[in-house]
Enzyme design. Sequence first.
Site, mmCIF file in Angstrom:
data_model
loop_
_atom_site.group_PDB
_atom_site.id
_atom_site.type_symbol
_atom_site.label_atom_id
_atom_site.label_comp_id
_atom_site.label_asym_id
_atom_site.label_seq_id
_atom_site.Cartn_x
_atom_site.Cartn_y
_atom_site.Cartn_z
ATOM 1 N N SER A 182 9.848 -19.928 10.799
ATOM 2 C CA SER A 182 9.819 -19.642 9.361
ATOM 3 C C SER A 182 10.748 -18.451 9.099
ATOM 4 O O SER A 182 11.085 -17.693 10.020
ATOM 5 C CB SER A 182 8.394 -19.260 8.966
ATOM 6 O OG SER A 182 8.363 -18.592 7.735
ATOM 7 N N TYR A 195 0.685 -14.965 11.160
ATOM 8 C CA TYR A 195 1.713 -15.967 10.850
ATOM 9 C C TYR A 195 3.094 -15.415 11.186
ATOM 10 O O TYR A 195 3.848 -16.036 11.924
ATOM 11 C CB TYR A 195 1.632 -16.381 9.372
ATOM 12 C CG TYR A 195 2.548 -17.546 9.062
ATOM 13 C CD1 TYR A 195 2.207 -18.839 9.454
ATOM 14 C CD2 TYR A 195 3.760 -17.362 8.405
ATOM 15 C CE1 TYR A 195 3.048 -19.911 9.205
ATOM 16 C CE2 TYR A 195 4.602 -18.425 8.146
ATOM 17 C CZ TYR A 195 4.237 -19.700 8.542
ATOM 18 O OH TYR A 195 5.080 -20.764 8.297
HETATM 19 N N1 LIG Z 1 6.374 -25.329 3.639
HETATM 20 C C1 LIG Z 1 6.886 -24.118 3.778
HETATM 21 O O1 LIG Z 1 7.128 -23.396 2.779
HETATM 22 C C2 LIG Z 1 7.212 -23.617 5.177
HETATM 23 C C3 LIG Z 1 8.050 -22.499 5.254
HETATM 24 C C4 LIG Z 1 8.380 -22.017 6.519
HETATM 25 C C5 LIG Z 1 7.886 -22.643 7.653
HETATM 26 N N2 LIG Z 1 7.068 -23.733 7.532
HETATM 27 C C6 LIG Z 1 6.574 -24.321 8.791
HETATM 28 O O2 LIG Z 1 6.884 -25.698 8.792
HETATM 29 C C7 LIG Z 1 5.968 -26.395 9.647
HETATM 30 C C8 LIG Z 1 5.507 -27.655 8.942
HETATM 31 O O3 LIG Z 1 4.779 -27.293 7.795
HETATM 32 P P1 LIG Z 1 4.898 -28.103 6.434
HETATM 33 O O4 LIG Z 1 5.524 -27.221 5.444
HETATM 34 O O5 LIG Z 1 5.470 -29.438 6.643
HETATM 35 O O6 LIG Z 1 3.345 -28.164 6.030
HETATM 36 P P2 LIG Z 1 2.316 -29.388 6.007
HETATM 37 O O7 LIG Z 1 2.780 -30.441 5.076
HETATM 38 O O8 LIG Z 1 0.982 -28.773 5.765
HETATM 39 O O9 LIG Z 1 2.381 -29.967 7.497
HETATM 40 C C9 LIG Z 1 1.777 -29.326 8.587
HETATM 41 C C10 LIG Z 1 1.648 -30.334 9.709
HETATM 42 O O10 LIG Z 1 1.074 -29.685 10.846
HETATM 43 C C11 LIG Z 1 -0.002 -30.473 11.308
HETATM 44 N N3 LIG Z 1 -1.038 -29.657 11.915
HETATM 45 C C12 LIG Z 1 -1.633 -28.548 11.411
HETATM 46 N N4 LIG Z 1 -2.577 -28.116 12.262
HETATM 47 C C13 LIG Z 1 -2.594 -28.966 13.303
HETATM 48 C C14 LIG Z 1 -3.372 -29.064 14.489
HETATM 49 N N5 LIG Z 1 -4.347 -28.191 14.764
HETATM 50 N N6 LIG Z 1 -3.106 -30.068 15.351
HETATM 51 C C15 LIG Z 1 -2.142 -30.979 15.082
HETATM 52 N N7 LIG Z 1 -1.383 -30.944 13.987
HETATM 53 C C16 LIG Z 1 -1.613 -29.952 13.102
HETATM 54 C C17 LIG Z 1 -0.538 -31.183 10.058
HETATM 55 O O11 LIG Z 1 -1.175 -32.403 10.419
HETATM 56 P P3 LIG Z 1 -2.756 -32.693 10.395
HETATM 57 O O12 LIG Z 1 -3.384 -31.813 9.382
HETATM 58 O O13 LIG Z 1 -2.831 -34.158 10.088
HETATM 59 O O14 LIG Z 1 -3.198 -32.394 11.792
HETATM 60 C C18 LIG Z 1 0.768 -31.487 9.331
HETATM 61 O O15 LIG Z 1 1.317 -32.686 9.818
HETATM 62 C C19 LIG Z 1 4.853 -25.397 9.968
HETATM 63 O O16 LIG Z 1 5.017 -24.929 11.283
HETATM 64 C C20 LIG Z 1 5.070 -24.269 8.980
HETATM 65 O O17 LIG Z 1 4.646 -23.029 9.496
HETATM 66 C C21 LIG Z 1 6.718 -24.228 6.318
#
Ligand SMILES: NC(=O)c1ccc[n+]([C@@H]2O[C@H](COP(=O)([O-])OP(=O)(O)OC[C@H]3O[C@@H](n4cnc5c(N)ncnc54)[C@H](OP(=O)(O)O)[C@@H]3O)[C@@H](O)[C@H]2O)c1
Length: 302
Positions: A182, A195
Amino acid sequence: MDGGESVVKRRFWWGLGAGTLAMLYFLRREQRRRNLPPVQAEPEQARYALVTGASSGIGAAYALRLANEGYNLILVARREERLQALATEIKRHCNVEARVLVADLATPQGQAQVERAITETESLDVLVNNAGFGSQGDFAGSELPEQVAMHSLHVLAPMRFTRAALPQMLARGRGSIVNVASLMAFYPLPGQVSYSATKTYLKTFTEALALELRGTGVRVQVLCPGFTRTEFQLRADMEASNLPDFVWMSATRVVEQSFRDLQYGEVVSVPGWGYRLLAALACFVPRPWLYYVGVVMRDWRD
Ligand SMILES: NC(=O)c1ccc[n+]([C@@H]2O[C@H](COP(=O)([O-])OP(=O)(O)OC[C@H]3O[C@@H](n4cnc5c(N)ncnc54)[C@H](OP(=O)(O)O)[C@@H]3O)[C@@H](O)[C@H]2O)c1
């Protein structure tokens, strides 16, 4: 000259110096990117990619992008129906295999399941360690199990999966590993202590590993997105509806940038010009300025 005026002058020169350095860094980086030849195309054969956190957001976008590139997919997360729906879509539209692996990656059992899948898959060419979640609130008042789960998911799982995937990739002399961190990996933020700490770990881990892997044909990247429209904020109970449109990126755009950077061997990928500038600034400005940003963010949150 009185004290106030000299402080203003000093800040001005610091700002000018930091701005110039950031600009030079930026120009140099762009120049290097343009001069680099794309990494050699990989051979046309059954290739596999494993994406964690593929049930929504960036992970789902990554899976679709890889399927369009002809990779067979192993989709990992906890929500089985979501994964099955994505697998069906991928098989229908992309003419590749898509397998679902339901696992809680914050647990040792879930991590062992995925490690097995990695070592048993011949020709796993791409590993995307993307699963993650956010949280808000002061560390002292937080729920310990949630903190432990975050460390396990953001630190242990990607480390273990990378360790499991590397021997085969090195033996074949090709492969790519993307660790999704991130922009917070550049900024220590109050209210998001674990985080930003775990995402900083991912960044340092990937950069050091990239140095070790130089010349092996295996590429690693740490992807550092800013605000991306996914379920992330909603699931972390973060109030983000008042943020202006221009700060948001789509998951597809984030993934496109990551792909492009991977092609050019960029180890740290920060999608979006604005976010790239913020990342560059964080590398150049004095630490107290970063802490000031943290304090402003905390006040804004409260
Ligand atoms: N969106 C943003 O603004 C942003 C910014 C910077 C970085 N990120 C990073 O991007 C990555 C993806 O996030 P996203 O934005 O796509 O959010 P998201 O839509 O909430 O997706 C998160 C994914 O992680 C999976 N996950 C969470 N906990 C888990 C667990 N214990 N075991 C297995 N799978 C798990 C969830 O699947 P299930 O719940 O089905 O398990 C989901 O598929 C993350 O690492 C996040 O920190 C996001």
